[in-house]
Motif scaffolding. Structure first.
Motif, short mmCIF file in Angstrom:
data_model
loop_
_atom_site.label_atom_id
_atom_site.label_comp_id
_atom_site.label_asym_id
_atom_site.label_seq_id
_atom_site.Cartn_x
_atom_site.Cartn_y
_atom_site.Cartn_z
N ILE A 1 30.53 8.73 -10.41
CA ILE A 1 31.86 8.49 -10.96
C ILE A 1 32.75 9.69 -10.65
CG2 ILE A 1 33.20 8.16 -13.09
CD1 ILE A 1 31.38 5.81 -12.42
N ARG A 2 33.90 9.40 -10.12
CA ARG A 2 34.91 10.43 -9.89
C ARG A 2 36.22 9.89 -10.45
NH1 ARG A 2 32.29 14.12 -7.17
NH2 ARG A 2 30.87 13.56 -5.50
N ALA A 3 36.82 10.68 -11.34
CA ALA A 3 38.06 10.24 -11.97
C ALA A 3 38.96 11.45 -12.19
CB ALA A 3 37.77 9.56 -13.31
N VAL A 4 40.24 11.21 -12.19
CA VAL A 4 41.23 12.22 -12.51
C VAL A 4 41.70 11.92 -13.93
CG1 VAL A 4 43.45 13.23 -11.89
CG2 VAL A 4 41.96 12.33 -10.10
N GLN A 5 41.73 12.96 -14.76
CA GLN A 5 42.07 12.78 -16.18
C GLN A 5 43.31 13.59 -16.51
OE1 GLN A 5 38.91 14.10 -18.76
NE2 GLN A 5 39.51 12.67 -20.34
N PHE A 6 44.23 12.97 -17.21
CA PHE A 6 45.47 13.62 -17.64
C PHE A 6 45.59 13.50 -19.15
CE2 PHE A 6 46.09 11.83 -13.45
CZ PHE A 6 46.66 12.87 -12.74
N PHE A 7 45.93 14.60 -19.80
CA PHE A 7 46.19 14.60 -21.24
C PHE A 7 47.69 14.75 -21.46
CE2 PHE A 7 41.85 16.25 -20.99
CZ PHE A 7 41.21 15.44 -21.91
N ALA A 8 48.26 13.96 -22.37
CA ALA A 8 49.67 14.05 -22.70
C ALA A 8 49.83 15.02 -23.86
CB ALA A 8 50.22 12.68 -23.05
N GLY A 9 49.61 16.27 -23.58
CA GLY A 9 49.67 17.33 -24.58
C GLY A 9 48.47 18.24 -24.43
N GLN A 10 48.62 19.46 -24.85
CA GLN A 10 47.55 20.43 -24.70
C GLN A 10 46.56 20.35 -25.84
OE1 GLN A 10 49.72 24.09 -24.39
NE2 GLN A 10 49.90 23.90 -22.19
N GLY A 11 45.34 20.77 -25.56
CA GLY A 11 44.33 20.87 -26.60
C GLY A 11 43.01 20.24 -26.22
N PRO A 12 42.97 18.91 -26.00
CA PRO A 12 41.69 18.28 -25.74
C PRO A 12 40.97 18.79 -24.50
CG PRO A 12 43.30 16.63 -26.34
CD PRO A 12 44.04 17.93 -26.15
N GLU A 13 41.70 19.28 -23.53
CA GLU A 13 41.06 19.73 -22.29
C GLU A 13 40.15 20.93 -22.48
OE1 GLU A 13 44.59 22.34 -22.72
OE2 GLU A 13 44.22 20.23 -23.10
N THR A 14 40.30 21.65 -23.58
CA THR A 14 39.47 22.83 -23.82
C THR A 14 38.00 22.48 -23.97
OG1 THR A 14 39.92 22.78 -26.19
CG2 THR A 14 41.36 24.17 -24.82
N LYS A 15 37.68 21.23 -24.34
CA LYS A 15 36.27 20.84 -24.47
C LYS A 15 35.54 20.96 -23.14
CE LYS A 15 37.23 15.93 -24.00
NZ LYS A 15 37.42 14.72 -24.75
#
Length: 75
Positions: free
Chosen positions: A51-65
Protein backbone atom coordinates in the motif's frame (compact mmCIF):
# COMPACT_ATOMS: atom_id res chain seq x y z
CA UNK A 1 -8.20 5.44 15.09
CA UNK A 2 -9.59 8.97 15.31
CA UNK A 3 -7.91 12.26 14.45
CA UNK A 4 -9.10 15.67 15.56
CA UNK A 5 -8.78 17.16 12.07
CA UNK A 6 -10.10 16.35 8.62
CA UNK A 7 -7.91 13.95 6.68
CA UNK A 8 -7.49 13.17 3.00
CA UNK A 9 -5.90 10.08 1.44
CA UNK A 10 -4.87 9.43 -2.13
CA UNK A 11 -3.98 5.81 -2.90
CA UNK A 12 -1.03 5.46 -5.27
CA UNK A 13 -0.62 1.66 -5.15
CA UNK A 14 -2.24 -1.39 -3.58
CA UNK A 15 -5.78 -2.04 -2.46
CA UNK A 16 -7.78 -2.59 0.69
CA UNK A 17 -10.92 -1.95 2.67
CA UNK A 18 -11.30 1.42 4.38
CA UNK A 19 -13.99 1.88 7.04
CA UNK A 20 -15.14 5.33 8.11
CA UNK A 21 -17.65 5.41 10.97
CA UNK A 22 -18.68 1.82 10.21
CA UNK A 23 -19.15 2.21 6.43
CA UNK A 24 -16.61 0.10 4.51
CA UNK A 25 -15.46 0.88 0.98
CA UNK A 26 -13.02 -1.05 -1.21
CA UNK A 27 -10.21 1.28 -2.30
CA UNK A 28 -7.35 0.92 -4.76
CA UNK A 29 -4.75 2.98 -6.61
CA UNK A 30 -6.33 6.14 -8.01
CA UNK A 31 -8.92 6.53 -5.24
CA UNK A 32 -9.13 9.68 -3.14
CA UNK A 33 -10.83 9.62 0.25
CA UNK A 34 -12.08 12.35 2.62
CA UNK A 35 -12.27 11.52 6.32
CA UNK A 36 -14.16 13.96 8.57
CA UNK A 37 -12.67 15.17 11.84
CA UNK A 38 -13.13 12.68 14.70
CA UNK A 39 -14.35 9.92 12.36
CA UNK A 40 -13.51 6.37 13.44
CA UNK A 41 -11.23 4.98 10.72
CA UNK A 42 -9.84 1.50 10.10
CA UNK A 43 -7.97 0.08 7.12
CA UNK A 44 -7.23 -3.48 6.06
CA UNK A 45 -4.92 -4.18 3.12
CA UNK A 46 -6.02 -6.83 0.64
CA UNK A 47 -3.93 -8.43 -2.07
CA UNK A 48 -0.15 -8.68 -2.14
CA UNK A 49 0.89 -5.24 -3.45
CA UNK A 50 2.39 -2.81 -0.94
CA UNK A 51 0.00 0.00 0.00
CA UNK A 52 1.27 3.43 -0.93
CA UNK A 53 -0.82 6.47 -0.12
CA UNK A 54 -0.36 10.20 0.30
CA UNK A 55 -2.01 11.57 3.44
CA UNK A 56 -3.01 15.17 4.10
CA UNK A 57 -4.24 16.60 7.40
CA UNK A 58 -6.40 19.74 7.43
CA UNK A 59 -4.68 21.19 10.46
CA UNK A 60 -1.62 20.45 12.52
CA UNK A 61 -1.32 17.87 15.24
CA UNK A 62 -2.26 14.36 14.12
CA UNK A 63 0.84 13.96 11.97
CA UNK A 64 3.05 13.86 15.08
CA UNK A 65 1.99 10.23 15.68
CA UNK A 66 4.13 9.26 12.70
CA UNK A 67 7.23 10.77 14.27
CA UNK A 68 7.17 8.01 16.90
CA UNK A 69 6.88 5.38 14.17
CA UNK A 70 9.93 6.78 12.35
CA UNK A 71 11.97 6.92 15.56
CA UNK A 72 11.06 3.30 16.38
CA UNK A 73 12.32 2.22 12.96
CA UNK A 74 15.54 4.22 13.34
CA UNK A 75 14.85 6.64 10.50
Amino acid sequence: HRDATEEYLYFVAGQGNLSIDGKTTAVKAGFGVFMPANAEVTFEATGTETIRAVQFFAGQGPETKYLNWALAEGT
